[in-house]
Design an enzyme around this catalytic site. Structure first.
Site, PDB file in Angstrom:
ATOM      1  N   TYR A 157       0.842  -1.208   0.000  1.00  0.00           N
ATOM      2  CA  TYR A 157       0.000   0.000   0.000  1.00  0.00           C
ATOM      3  C   TYR A 157       0.877   1.259   0.000  1.00  0.00           C
ATOM      4  O   TYR A 157       0.646   2.188  -0.781  1.00  0.00           O
ATOM      5  CB  TYR A 157      -0.887  -0.047   1.237  1.00  0.00           C
ATOM      6  CG  TYR A 157      -1.725   1.175   1.544  1.00  0.00           C
ATOM      7  CD1 TYR A 157      -2.940   1.394   0.891  1.00  0.00           C
ATOM      8  CD2 TYR A 157      -1.325   2.095   2.514  1.00  0.00           C
ATOM      9  CE1 TYR A 157      -3.726   2.501   1.204  1.00  0.00           C
ATOM     10  CE2 TYR A 157      -2.102   3.194   2.831  1.00  0.00           C
ATOM     11  CZ  TYR A 157      -3.305   3.394   2.175  1.00  0.00           C
ATOM     12  OH  TYR A 157      -4.085   4.485   2.489  1.00  0.00           O
ATOM     13  N   LYS A 161       1.069   4.006  -2.915  1.00  0.00           N
ATOM     14  CA  LYS A 161       0.736   5.417  -2.676  1.00  0.00           C
ATOM     15  C   LYS A 161       1.912   6.324  -3.064  1.00  0.00           C
ATOM     16  O   LYS A 161       1.698   7.448  -3.542  1.00  0.00           O
ATOM     17  CB  LYS A 161       0.340   5.637  -1.218  1.00  0.00           C
ATOM     18  CG  LYS A 161      -0.991   4.989  -0.841  1.00  0.00           C
ATOM     19  CD  LYS A 161      -2.163   5.593  -1.603  1.00  0.00           C
ATOM     20  CE  LYS A 161      -3.506   5.145  -1.046  1.00  0.00           C
ATOM     21  NZ  LYS A 161      -4.647   5.715  -1.777  1.00  0.00           N
TER      22      LYS A 161
HETATM   23  N1  LIG Z   1      -9.230   6.286   6.208  1.00  0.00           N
HETATM   24  C1  LIG Z   1      -7.937   6.506   6.426  1.00  0.00           C
HETATM   25  O1  LIG Z   1      -7.461   6.470   7.577  1.00  0.00           O
HETATM   26  C2  LIG Z   1      -7.045   6.860   5.276  1.00  0.00           C
HETATM   27  C3  LIG Z   1      -5.735   7.286   5.546  1.00  0.00           C
HETATM   28  C4  LIG Z   1      -4.897   7.589   4.497  1.00  0.00           C
HETATM   29  C5  LIG Z   1      -5.349   7.474   3.189  1.00  0.00           C
HETATM   30  N2  LIG Z   1      -6.628   7.066   2.961  1.00  0.00           N
HETATM   31  C6  LIG Z   1      -7.046   6.941   1.567  1.00  0.00           C
HETATM   32  O2  LIG Z   1      -8.325   7.526   1.395  1.00  0.00           O
HETATM   33  C7  LIG Z   1      -9.035   6.822   0.374  1.00  0.00           C
HETATM   34  C8  LIG Z   1     -10.406   6.414   0.882  1.00  0.00           C
HETATM   35  O3  LIG Z   1     -10.233   5.684   2.089  1.00  0.00           O
HETATM   36  P1  LIG Z   1     -11.482   5.329   3.021  1.00  0.00           P
HETATM   37  O4  LIG Z   1     -10.941   5.131   4.370  1.00  0.00           O
HETATM   38  O5  LIG Z   1     -12.562   6.283   2.763  1.00  0.00           O
HETATM   39  O6  LIG Z   1     -11.864   3.889   2.433  1.00  0.00           O
HETATM   40  P2  LIG Z   1     -13.102   2.924   2.771  1.00  0.00           P
HETATM   41  O7  LIG Z   1     -12.488   1.564   2.893  1.00  0.00           O
HETATM   42  O8  LIG Z   1     -13.935   3.411   3.888  1.00  0.00           O
HETATM   43  O9  LIG Z   1     -13.962   3.012   1.429  1.00  0.00           O
HETATM   44  C9  LIG Z   1     -13.373   2.690   0.190  1.00  0.00           C
HETATM   45  C10 LIG Z   1     -14.452   2.473  -0.862  1.00  0.00           C
HETATM   46  O10 LIG Z   1     -13.775   2.060  -2.064  1.00  0.00           O
HETATM   47  C11 LIG Z   1     -14.476   0.974  -2.635  1.00  0.00           C
HETATM   48  N3  LIG Z   1     -13.543   0.163  -3.426  1.00  0.00           N
HETATM   49  C12 LIG Z   1     -12.635  -0.751  -2.980  1.00  0.00           C
HETATM   50  N4  LIG Z   1     -11.978  -1.307  -4.015  1.00  0.00           N
HETATM   51  C13 LIG Z   1     -12.475  -0.718  -5.131  1.00  0.00           C
HETATM   52  C14 LIG Z   1     -12.201  -0.885  -6.510  1.00  0.00           C
HETATM   53  N5  LIG Z   1     -11.311  -1.807  -6.959  1.00  0.00           N
HETATM   54  N6  LIG Z   1     -12.884  -0.112  -7.414  1.00  0.00           N
HETATM   55  C15 LIG Z   1     -13.806   0.776  -6.974  1.00  0.00           C
HETATM   56  N7  LIG Z   1     -14.126   0.961  -5.677  1.00  0.00           N
HETATM   57  C16 LIG Z   1     -13.449   0.222  -4.764  1.00  0.00           C
HETATM   58  C17 LIG Z   1     -15.051   0.214  -1.444  1.00  0.00           C
HETATM   59  O11 LIG Z   1     -16.165  -0.591  -1.804  1.00  0.00           O
HETATM   60  C18 LIG Z   1     -15.437   1.349  -0.497  1.00  0.00           C
HETATM   61  O12 LIG Z   1     -16.769   1.796  -0.709  1.00  0.00           O
HETATM   62  C19 LIG Z   1      -8.131   5.670  -0.048  1.00  0.00           C
HETATM   63  O13 LIG Z   1      -7.403   6.027  -1.194  1.00  0.00           O
HETATM   64  C20 LIG Z   1      -7.220   5.499   1.140  1.00  0.00           C
HETATM   65  O14 LIG Z   1      -5.971   4.929   0.803  1.00  0.00           O
HETATM   66  C21 LIG Z   1      -7.483   6.742   3.965  1.00  0.00           C
END
Ligand SMILES: NC(=O)c1ccc[n+]([C@@H]2O[C@H](COP(=O)([O-])OP(=O)(O)OC[C@H]3O[C@@H](n4cnc5c(N)ncnc54)[C@H](O)[C@@H]3O)[C@@H](O)[C@H]2O)c1
Length: 265
Positions: A157, A161
């Site tokens: 991951y 990123k």
């Molecule tokens: N939440 C955190 O703490 C955090 C921290 C750093 C970065 N991020 C980044 O923020 C973004 C969103 O994270 P989040 O926490 O909201 O995620 P989440 O897991 O709550 O939601 C992600 C959504 O993406 C969908 N998804 C998964 N694989 C997919 C695919 N192949 N095609 C289309 N949709 C897909 C899932 O069904 C889900 O609805 C991501 O890029 C993540 O890396 C999140």
């Protein structure tokens, strides 16, 4: 008058979490949003909620690892909304690290790259001709992570990123003459449904202590930054990586707490 009046917007992984918050914010400011997600029911729920609150949205089932689905989503957005002005590459995959790195399975490693890196490339490639036709308002916002800048586990991951940072910078320069801006938001820990679904939300209160601003992020914090970079307010900003992390990356609170504890005894 909303910042995104007349805009067509496509958000990947918009069925919950940061993608959902971004979709709601774009729609709340006048945008027409294609709410895409690999889980159709999630996309349906978010699009319905937007419509119920008076916004414009369509749900679309799309796995960003599937080229035909990505092409279909882009074509559908253009057909429905008349233009595609903003793409948010938010979908990701995150494989747990095995106990030892040499036990990392190809399938897990490749899936992280397939969704996070290649999915972003695929969506950007399909959207670019439309963004370039958007009279200078075309914008891509990629969603990265603080994991690309400092150690937080999740090897594949973090590497994926980090690849997005290079991709953002390169495409930003190449797309600039076509009037398209490309930027990246780098979230710190954000309390999204993903944390609840993994059964890990109990750790968030502990993690909050490592954030200078005293809390973890909300999906709305991220949506504010994503929509800013997508908007005309950021019309002279391209190729940047914007940490939205409560000061995490510029601090070292864990080490300082350890020092204070030792120094005090
Ligand atoms: N939440 C955190 O703490 C955090 C921290 C750093 C970065 N991020 C980044 O923020 C973004 C969103 O994270 P989040 O926490 O909201 O995620 P989440 O897991 O709550 O939601 C992600 C959504 O993406 C969908 N998804 C998964 N694989 C997919 C695919 N192949 N095609 C289309 N949709 C897909 C899932 O069904 C889900 O609805 C991501 O890029 C993540 O890396 C999140």
């Amino acid at each position: 008058m909303g910042r995104f009046d007349g805009y067509g917007v496509l958000v990947t992984g918009a069925g919950q979490g940061i993608g959902e918050a971004a979709a709601r914010r774009f729609a709340g400011e006048g945008g027409s949003v294609l709410v895409t997600d690999i889980v159709p029911e999630r996309a349906d729920r978010v699009a319905e909620a937007i419509i119920t609150s008076g916004g414009t949205a369509e749900p679309y089932a799309c796995d960003v690892a599937d080229q035909a689905a990505v092409d279909g989503a882009v074509a559908f957005a253009v057909e429905r909304f008349g233009s595609l002005d903003v793409l948010v590459n938010n979908a990701y995959s995150c494989a747990a690290d095995p106990e030892r790195f040499e036990e990392f399975e190809d399938t897990a490693w490749y899936r992280d790259f397939e969704v996070t890196v290649h999915g972003t490339m695929r969506c950007s490639r399909a959207a670019l001709p439309h963004l370039a036709a958007a009279d200078g308002r075309g914008a891509i916002v990629n969603v990265g992570s603080v994991n690309s800048e400092a150690y937080h586990g999740c090897t594949a991951y973090s590497a994926a990123k980090a690849a997005l940072v290079g991709f953002t910078r390169t495409l930003a320069v190449q797309a600039a003459p076509r009037g398209v801006r490309v930027n990246l938001v780098q979230p710190g820990t954000t309390h999204t449904a993903g944390w609840d679904q993994r059964g890990q939300s109990h750790v968030l209160a502990h993690l909050a202590r490592h954030y200078p601003l005293g809390r973890v992020g909300t999906p709305e914090d991220m949506a504010a930054a994503i929509t800013f970079l997508a908007s005309r307010d950021a019309s002279w900003i391209t190729g940047v990586t914007l940490p939205v992390d409560g000061g995490l990356l510029v601090s070292n609170l864990g080490m300082n707490q350890a020092f204070d504890e030792d120094a005090v005894g």
